[in-house]
Design a protein around this motif. Structure first.
Motif, PDB file in Angstrom:
ATOM      1  N   ALA A  26      46.553  60.997 -40.655  1.00  0.00           N
ATOM      2  CA  ALA A  26      47.224  59.702 -40.486  1.00  0.00           C
ATOM      3  C   ALA A  26      48.590  59.883 -39.835  1.00  0.00           C
ATOM      4  O   ALA A  26      48.982  59.108 -38.951  1.00  0.00           O
ATOM      5  CB  ALA A  26      47.364  59.002 -41.835  1.00  0.00           C
ATOM      6  N   MET A  27      49.309  60.925 -40.252  1.00  0.00           N
ATOM      7  CA  MET A  27      50.611  61.180 -39.648  1.00  0.00           C
ATOM      8  C   MET A  27      50.462  61.567 -38.178  1.00  0.00           C
ATOM      9  O   MET A  27      51.210  61.086 -37.319  1.00  0.00           O
ATOM     10  CB  MET A  27      51.352  62.272 -40.422  1.00  0.00           C
ATOM     11  CG  MET A  27      51.843  61.819 -41.781  1.00  0.00           C
ATOM     12  SD  MET A  27      52.989  62.994 -42.568  1.00  0.00           S
ATOM     13  CE  MET A  27      51.918  64.395 -42.792  1.00  0.00           C
ATOM     14  N   LEU A  28      49.509  62.422 -37.886  1.00  0.00           N
ATOM     15  CA  LEU A  28      49.280  62.831 -36.500  1.00  0.00           C
ATOM     16  C   LEU A  28      48.975  61.623 -35.618  1.00  0.00           C
ATOM     17  O   LEU A  28      49.546  61.480 -34.532  1.00  0.00           O
ATOM     18  CB  LEU A  28      48.126  63.835 -36.428  1.00  0.00           C
ATOM     19  CG  LEU A  28      47.694  64.242 -35.020  1.00  0.00           C
ATOM     20  CD1 LEU A  28      48.804  64.998 -34.304  1.00  0.00           C
ATOM     21  CD2 LEU A  28      46.412  65.060 -35.055  1.00  0.00           C
ATOM     22  N   ALA A  29      48.088  60.757 -36.084  1.00  0.00           N
ATOM     23  CA  ALA A  29      47.743  59.566 -35.306  1.00  0.00           C
ATOM     24  C   ALA A  29      48.971  58.703 -35.062  1.00  0.00           C
ATOM     25  O   ALA A  29      49.166  58.173 -33.961  1.00  0.00           O
ATOM     26  CB  ALA A  29      46.656  58.771 -36.026  1.00  0.00           C
ATOM     27  N   GLY A  30      49.812  58.567 -36.079  1.00  0.00           N
ATOM     28  CA  GLY A  30      51.036  57.786 -35.927  1.00  0.00           C
ATOM     29  C   GLY A  30      52.007  58.405 -34.941  1.00  0.00           C
ATOM     30  O   GLY A  30      52.624  57.705 -34.136  1.00  0.00           O
ATOM     31  N   ALA A  57      49.375  54.595 -45.558  1.00  0.00           N
ATOM     32  CA  ALA A  57      49.845  55.238 -44.327  1.00  0.00           C
ATOM     33  C   ALA A  57      48.708  55.362 -43.320  1.00  0.00           C
ATOM     34  O   ALA A  57      48.939  55.403 -42.100  1.00  0.00           O
ATOM     35  CB  ALA A  57      50.408  56.622 -44.640  1.00  0.00           C
ATOM     36  N   MET A  58      47.474  55.407 -43.813  1.00  0.00           N
ATOM     37  CA  MET A  58      46.314  55.559 -42.931  1.00  0.00           C
ATOM     38  C   MET A  58      46.113  54.346 -42.034  1.00  0.00           C
ATOM     39  O   MET A  58      45.421  54.429 -41.013  1.00  0.00           O
ATOM     40  CB  MET A  58      45.066  55.827 -43.766  1.00  0.00           C
ATOM     41  CG  MET A  58      45.140  57.145 -44.541  1.00  0.00           C
ATOM     42  SD  MET A  58      43.834  57.336 -45.778  1.00  0.00           S
ATOM     43  CE  MET A  58      42.414  57.474 -44.696  1.00  0.00           C
ATOM     44  N   VAL A  59      46.711  53.204 -42.405  1.00  0.00           N
ATOM     45  CA  VAL A  59      46.633  52.005 -41.563  1.00  0.00           C
ATOM     46  C   VAL A  59      48.027  51.553 -41.124  1.00  0.00           C
ATOM     47  O   VAL A  59      48.233  50.395 -40.756  1.00  0.00           O
ATOM     48  CB  VAL A  59      45.883  50.856 -42.286  1.00  0.00           C
ATOM     49  CG1 VAL A  59      44.429  51.220 -42.488  1.00  0.00           C
ATOM     50  CG2 VAL A  59      46.538  50.500 -43.624  1.00  0.00           C
ATOM     51  N   GLY A  60      49.001  52.482 -41.186  1.00  0.00           N
ATOM     52  CA  GLY A  60      50.354  52.166 -40.739  1.00  0.00           C
ATOM     53  C   GLY A  60      51.136  51.278 -41.667  1.00  0.00           C
ATOM     54  O   GLY A  60      52.151  50.694 -41.268  1.00  0.00           O
ATOM     55  N   ARG A  61      50.697  51.151 -42.941  1.00  0.00           N
ATOM     56  CA  ARG A  61      51.372  50.266 -43.879  1.00  0.00           C
ATOM     57  C   ARG A  61      51.751  51.003 -45.166  1.00  0.00           C
ATOM     58  O   ARG A  61      51.782  50.415 -46.245  1.00  0.00           O
ATOM     59  CB  ARG A  61      50.474  49.062 -44.191  1.00  0.00           C
ATOM     60  CG  ARG A  61      50.367  48.027 -43.091  1.00  0.00           C
ATOM     61  CD  ARG A  61      51.688  47.274 -42.895  1.00  0.00           C
ATOM     62  NE  ARG A  61      52.134  46.703 -44.144  1.00  0.00           N
ATOM     63  CZ  ARG A  61      51.712  45.538 -44.635  1.00  0.00           C
ATOM     64  NH1 ARG A  61      50.824  44.835 -43.974  1.00  0.00           N
ATOM     65  NH2 ARG A  61      52.164  45.082 -45.785  1.00  0.00           N
ATOM     66  N   GLY A  62      52.058  52.289 -45.037  1.00  0.00           N
ATOM     67  CA  GLY A  62      52.457  53.055 -46.204  1.00  0.00           C
ATOM     68  C   GLY A  62      53.943  52.917 -46.479  1.00  0.00           C
ATOM     69  O   GLY A  62      54.678  52.225 -45.780  1.00  0.00           O
ATOM     70  N   VAL A  63      54.380  53.597 -47.522  1.00  0.00           N
ATOM     71  CA  VAL A  63      55.802  53.746 -47.809  1.00  0.00           C
ATOM     72  C   VAL A  63      55.989  55.170 -48.307  1.00  0.00           C
ATOM     73  O   VAL A  63      55.123  55.716 -48.987  1.00  0.00           O
ATOM     74  CB  VAL A  63      56.300  52.711 -48.843  1.00  0.00           C
ATOM     75  CG1 VAL A  63      55.602  52.885 -50.195  1.00  0.00           C
ATOM     76  CG2 VAL A  63      57.824  52.765 -49.007  1.00  0.00           C
ATOM     77  N   THR A  64      57.100  55.788 -47.930  1.00  0.00           N
ATOM     78  CA  THR A  64      57.343  57.189 -48.261  1.00  0.00           C
ATOM     79  C   THR A  64      58.685  57.343 -48.949  1.00  0.00           C
ATOM     80  O   THR A  64      59.696  56.814 -48.480  1.00  0.00           O
ATOM     81  CB  THR A  64      57.343  58.054 -46.983  1.00  0.00           C
ATOM     82  OG1 THR A  64      56.082  57.938 -46.331  1.00  0.00           O
ATOM     83  CG2 THR A  64      57.606  59.520 -47.315  1.00  0.00           C
ATOM     84  N   GLY A  65      58.696  58.054 -50.063  1.00  0.00           N
ATOM     85  CA  GLY A  65      59.941  58.475 -50.689  1.00  0.00           C
ATOM     86  C   GLY A  65      60.226  59.905 -50.266  1.00  0.00           C
ATOM     87  O   GLY A  65      59.300  60.713 -50.138  1.00  0.00           O
ATOM     88  N   ALA A  66      61.497  60.234 -50.030  1.00  0.00           N
ATOM     89  CA  ALA A  66      61.815  61.575 -49.522  1.00  0.00           C
ATOM     90  C   ALA A  66      63.132  62.079 -50.096  1.00  0.00           C
ATOM     91  O   ALA A  66      64.058  61.293 -50.352  1.00  0.00           O
ATOM     92  CB  ALA A  66      61.870  61.568 -48.000  1.00  0.00           C
ATOM     93  N   SER A  80      54.338  55.705 -40.313  1.00  0.00           N
ATOM     94  CA  SER A  80      53.336  55.136 -41.214  1.00  0.00           C
ATOM     95  C   SER A  80      53.919  54.100 -42.163  1.00  0.00           C
ATOM     96  O   SER A  80      53.218  53.614 -43.046  1.00  0.00           O
ATOM     97  CB  SER A  80      52.657  56.250 -42.024  1.00  0.00           C
ATOM     98  OG  SER A  80      53.605  56.970 -42.776  1.00  0.00           O
ATOM     99  N   GLY A  81      55.196  53.738 -41.976  1.00  0.00           N
ATOM    100  CA  GLY A  81      55.803  52.724 -42.831  1.00  0.00           C
ATOM    101  C   GLY A  81      57.232  53.098 -43.204  1.00  0.00           C
ATOM    102  O   GLY A  81      57.746  54.129 -42.767  1.00  0.00           O
ATOM    103  N   PRO A  82      57.876  52.266 -44.026  1.00  0.00           N
ATOM    104  CA  PRO A  82      59.274  52.513 -44.401  1.00  0.00           C
ATOM    105  C   PRO A  82      59.456  53.847 -45.119  1.00  0.00           C
ATOM    106  O   PRO A  82      58.543  54.335 -45.789  1.00  0.00           O
ATOM    107  CB  PRO A  82      59.604  51.342 -45.340  1.00  0.00           C
ATOM    108  CG  PRO A  82      58.575  50.303 -45.057  1.00  0.00           C
ATOM    109  CD  PRO A  82      57.348  51.030 -44.620  1.00  0.00           C
ATOM    110  N   VAL A  83      60.656  54.412 -44.967  1.00  0.00           N
ATOM    111  CA  VAL A  83      61.019  55.661 -45.637  1.00  0.00           C
ATOM    112  C   VAL A  83      62.230  55.401 -46.525  1.00  0.00           C
ATOM    113  O   VAL A  83      63.227  54.844 -46.069  1.00  0.00           O
ATOM    114  CB  VAL A  83      61.355  56.772 -44.626  1.00  0.00           C
ATOM    115  CG1 VAL A  83      61.698  58.075 -45.351  1.00  0.00           C
ATOM    116  CG2 VAL A  83      60.200  56.978 -43.654  1.00  0.00           C
TER     117      VAL A  83
END
Length: 270
Positions: free
Chosen positions: A18-22, A124-133, A154-157
Motif C-alpha cells: 500500500a505504501m509503495l503504491a502511494g 492505508a490500502m485505499v489511501g484513507r489511513g492514519v499513521t502515528g509516528a 496513505s493519510g494523515p500523520v
C-alpha cells in the motif's frame, strides 16, 4: 517529494505494498525504490515492473540507503533485519511499522542511528489511513520531513512525543478498523434479530457505517456535534443512545478493549 538516495522497502505485503503504491502515485520515481522481498505477489511484481522498481531477495552489495522502511511481520524481524545492516550508512533513517517492536530491539540488530517507529492502519490500502509516528533524537528535521512525506501518501500523520505512546496509537487507530468492522457485524446481527433478511441487514449496516464515516471525514463538526445533530429529543436515536451511553454501555467496553490491545502491544515488545 524527491529523495536524495535509495528508498528501501523491506517487505511488500499488504501494508508495504500500500505504501509503495502511494509513493508511485505521488510521483516518486520507481527507479529510486528497491524492494527487498524474496517472494512478492504477482500483482506487486507487475506494479514494480510497470514503474521500474527493482526487486531483490537480498541487499545489493555496496548500497547505502537514504531511507529503509521495515514492513515485515514482527515475528520474522529477528531473521529479516541482520542482512539489512549492510544498507545502513551515516545518513540513513530507518522507519519501522512493526507492531510491538521497540526501537531498542531494532537498534540491537542494526546499531544506533536515526529511527522512526510508525503505526499505520489498514485503510492505508485505499489511501484513507492514519499513521502515528515517533522519531528518536537522532532523526534530523529534514529526515523527519522526508519520512512524513512518505507516510502521508496513505493519510494523515500524527507525531507523538514518546515511543510509549505508539502502543496507545496501536491500540486505538492501528487496531481500530477491526472495531469498526465488528460494529457493522453487531448492527447487522441486531437487524436480523428484528426480522430483516440477513443480507439486507448487512447491506444497511455496512452502508450506514461507511456513510457516517464519510460524513465525519467531510464535516468540520466534531463527532459529538454530529451525534447531537441526528438525535431528536425523545426520538428513536435517543432511545438507542440511552442504552449505548449508559454507565455500563459502550464507553467502559471500549476502555477495556483498547487497554487490552495496548497491553498486548507492550507484551509483544518483550
Amino acid at each position: 517529494m524527491a529523495s536524495t538516495g535509495k528508498i528501501v522497502l523491506l517487505g511488500a505485503g499488504n501494508m508495504g505494498g500500500a505504501m509503495l503504491a502511494g509513493w508511485l502515485k505521488s510521483g516518486i520515481a520507481g527507479s529510486s525504490i528497491l524492494i527487498l522481498d524474496p517472494k512478492v505477489s504477482d500483482s506487486m511484481a507487475g506494479l514494480a515492473a510497470e514503474h521500474g522498481v527493482e526487486i531483490a531477495a537480498a541487499p545489493p552489495e555496496g548500497l547505502k540507503a537514504s531511507i529503509i522502511f521495515l514492513a515485515v511481520k514482527p515475528q520474522i524481524m529477528d531473521v529479516a533485519l541482520p542482512p539489512v545492516k549492510s544498507l545502513v550508512g551515516p545518513d540513513t533513517v530507518i522507519v519501522s511499522i512493526a507492531a510491538g517492536k521497540t526501537l531498542s530491539f531494532i537498534e540491537g540488530h542494526l546499531g544506533a542511528g536515526a529511527f522512526v517507529r510508525a503505526m499505520p492502519n489498514t485503510p492505508a490500502m485505499v489511501g484513507r489511513g492514519v499513521t502515528g509516528a515517533f522519531a528518536n533524537p537522532a532523526v534530523t528535521e529534514a529526515q523527519k520531513a522526508e519520512v512524513h512525506d512518505l507516510l502521508k501518501v496513505s493519510g494523515p500523520v500524527e507525531w507523538v512525543s514518546s515511543e510509549a505512546d505508539i502502543d496507545s496509537v496501536t491500540a486505538l487507530s492501528g487496531s481500530g478498523p477491526a472495531y469498526v468492522f465488528y460494529l457493522v457485524e453487531c448492527m447487522a446481527e441486531a437487524g436480523r434479530k428484528l426480522g430483516l433478511p440477513a443480507d439486507l441487514a448487512m447491506r444497511l449496516a455496512r452502508e450506514t457505517v461507511s456513510g457516517a464515516g464519510e460524513l465525519l471525514h467531510q464535516s468540520p463538526e466534531d463527532a459529538s456535534r454530529l451525534r447531537t445533530n441526528v438525535t431528536s429529543p425523545g426520538g428513536t436515536t435517543a432511545a438507542a443512545l440511552s442504552v449505548l451511553m449508559a454507565e455500563d454501555g459502550m464507553q467502559p467496553l471500549f476502555d477495556a478493549a483498547i487497554a487490552a490491545a495496548r497491553k498486548r502491544a507492550q507484551e509483544l515488545a518483550n
